[in-house]
Design a protein around this motif. Sequence first.
Motif, PDB file in Angstrom:
ATOM      1  N   PHE A   1      68.835  21.313  66.932  1.00  0.00           N
ATOM      2  CA  PHE A   1      68.341  20.021  66.444  1.00  0.00           C
ATOM      3  C   PHE A   1      69.107  19.739  65.155  1.00  0.00           C
ATOM      4  O   PHE A   1      68.971  20.460  64.177  1.00  0.00           O
ATOM      5  CB  PHE A   1      66.837  20.098  66.183  1.00  0.00           C
ATOM      6  N   ALA A   2      69.941  18.702  65.187  1.00  0.00           N
ATOM      7  CA  ALA A   2      70.826  18.409  64.056  1.00  0.00           C
ATOM      8  C   ALA A   2      70.622  16.983  63.569  1.00  0.00           C
ATOM      9  O   ALA A   2      70.474  16.054  64.373  1.00  0.00           O
ATOM     10  CB  ALA A   2      72.282  18.626  64.455  1.00  0.00           C
ATOM     11  N   GLY A   3      70.615  16.822  62.259  1.00  0.00           N
ATOM     12  CA  GLY A   3      70.482  15.493  61.661  1.00  0.00           C
ATOM     13  C   GLY A   3      71.698  15.157  60.820  1.00  0.00           C
ATOM     14  O   GLY A   3      72.762  15.776  60.950  1.00  0.00           O
TER      15      GLY A   3
ATOM     16  N   ASP B 224      71.954  21.074  59.821  1.00  0.00           N
ATOM     17  CA  ASP B 224      71.443  22.074  60.754  1.00  0.00           C
ATOM     18  C   ASP B 224      69.943  22.256  60.543  1.00  0.00           C
ATOM     19  O   ASP B 224      69.502  22.869  59.576  1.00  0.00           O
ATOM     20  CB  ASP B 224      72.181  23.402  60.529  1.00  0.00           C
ATOM     21  N   LEU B 225      69.134  21.741  61.472  1.00  0.00           N
ATOM     22  CA  LEU B 225      67.681  21.861  61.380  1.00  0.00           C
ATOM     23  C   LEU B 225      67.143  22.961  62.286  1.00  0.00           C
ATOM     24  O   LEU B 225      66.110  23.555  62.002  1.00  0.00           O
ATOM     25  CB  LEU B 225      67.033  20.520  61.723  1.00  0.00           C
TER      26      LEU B 225
ATOM     27  N   LYS C 199      65.453   1.657  65.884  1.00  0.00           N
ATOM     28  CA  LYS C 199      65.554   3.061  66.236  1.00  0.00           C
ATOM     29  C   LYS C 199      65.563   3.172  67.756  1.00  0.00           C
ATOM     30  O   LYS C 199      64.659   2.698  68.428  1.00  0.00           O
ATOM     31  CB  LYS C 199      64.391   3.866  65.653  1.00  0.00           C
ATOM     32  N   ARG C 200      66.625   3.780  68.286  1.00  0.00           N
ATOM     33  CA  ARG C 200      66.798   3.902  69.729  1.00  0.00           C
ATOM     34  C   ARG C 200      67.121   5.351  70.099  1.00  0.00           C
ATOM     35  O   ARG C 200      67.724   6.084  69.317  1.00  0.00           O
ATOM     36  CB  ARG C 200      67.931   2.994  70.216  1.00  0.00           C
TER      37      ARG C 200
ATOM     38  N   ILE D  28      74.490   4.028  59.676  1.00  0.00           N
ATOM     39  CA  ILE D  28      73.536   4.820  60.452  1.00  0.00           C
ATOM     40  C   ILE D  28      72.715   5.635  59.459  1.00  0.00           C
ATOM     41  O   ILE D  28      73.272   6.357  58.627  1.00  0.00           O
ATOM     42  CB  ILE D  28      74.251   5.755  61.443  1.00  0.00           C
ATOM     43  N   ALA D  29      71.407   5.506  59.523  1.00  0.00           N
ATOM     44  CA  ALA D  29      70.530   6.144  58.539  1.00  0.00           C
ATOM     45  C   ALA D  29      70.492   7.654  58.745  1.00  0.00           C
ATOM     46  O   ALA D  29      70.302   8.142  59.856  1.00  0.00           O
ATOM     47  CB  ALA D  29      69.124   5.567  58.631  1.00  0.00           C
ATOM     48  N   GLY D  30      70.669   8.382  57.641  1.00  0.00           N
ATOM     49  CA  GLY D  30      70.696   9.833  57.731  1.00  0.00           C
ATOM     50  C   GLY D  30      69.535  10.506  57.044  1.00  0.00           C
ATOM     51  O   GLY D  30      69.475  11.740  56.977  1.00  0.00           O
ATOM     52  N   THR D  31      68.586   9.750  56.532  1.00  0.00           N
ATOM     53  CA  THR D  31      67.458  10.340  55.816  1.00  0.00           C
ATOM     54  C   THR D  31      66.180  10.215  56.634  1.00  0.00           C
ATOM     55  O   THR D  31      66.084   9.398  57.560  1.00  0.00           O
ATOM     56  CB  THR D  31      67.261   9.643  54.458  1.00  0.00           C
ATOM     57  N   SER D  32      65.190  11.046  56.288  1.00  0.00           N
ATOM     58  CA  SER D  32      63.846  10.967  56.893  1.00  0.00           C
ATOM     59  C   SER D  32      63.852  11.076  58.414  1.00  0.00           C
ATOM     60  O   SER D  32      63.047  10.455  59.099  1.00  0.00           O
ATOM     61  CB  SER D  32      63.165   9.657  56.477  1.00  0.00           C
ATOM     62  N   TYR D  33      64.798  11.833  58.961  1.00  0.00           N
ATOM     63  CA  TYR D  33      64.871  12.078  60.401  1.00  0.00           C
ATOM     64  C   TYR D  33      65.075  10.795  61.210  1.00  0.00           C
ATOM     65  O   TYR D  33      64.680  10.718  62.379  1.00  0.00           O
ATOM     66  CB  TYR D  33      63.610  12.792  60.907  1.00  0.00           C
TER      67      TYR D  33
END
Length: 201
Positions: free
Chosen positions: A69-71, A88-89, A153-154, A182-187
């Motif tokens: 699971f990667a953000g 890396d989550l 969000k899709r 593309i938003a990279g914060t708050s999942y």
Amino acid sequence: MMPLYFLLCFFVFRVSGSMCEDRISCSNSLYQYENCLKTHDTAVVDRVTTLETEVTKLEEATTPLVSFFAGLKTDVKVATGHLTFDRDLLNEGHAYNCSTGVFTAPVHGVYSFTLTIGMPTPNTATDYLRLHIMKNKEIVGYLFIEWEDMWLKRSEATLVELHEGDQVHIMIDTAPAGFTTIAGTSYHSHFAGFLIGKSCG
């Protein structure tokens, strides 16, 4: 079972040995005892071989734990090309590389992948924002984001058969004017996948 067999052989040897009256009879007793031990050793070797075969079959049938699971560490500017999820989550099995954004299949099997994109969108845009889930050079998943006057969000999910060494990554196919970040914060945005099961063939 095996200790009992060994004691039986030892008993035969002691009884025979106690009654042996010359070297020939004693030699025969020793020979009988030696045969008991050889038979016992052969049985042990056969059992160990059988157990090793069973263990090998179990190892081959066991599905390893593979999931990631990667953000995104920060917001990403929209541009065509490779999109790297560098946060890396979760990375069970260490098959996902956060530096390259590439997942490499460790075993032949069926895998599940999910791509989620969150972003602010402009009031107008020239086209849809399109992203692909790629297996090597083949498109196996497709996500598009239309423009609306709201936060978007899709998600796109896909199942794919991978052979050992096959690679999966994300590509931005179109980057139309108006879509900037593309938003990279708050999942808001993430890329995930896991092995469902190994393939027999």
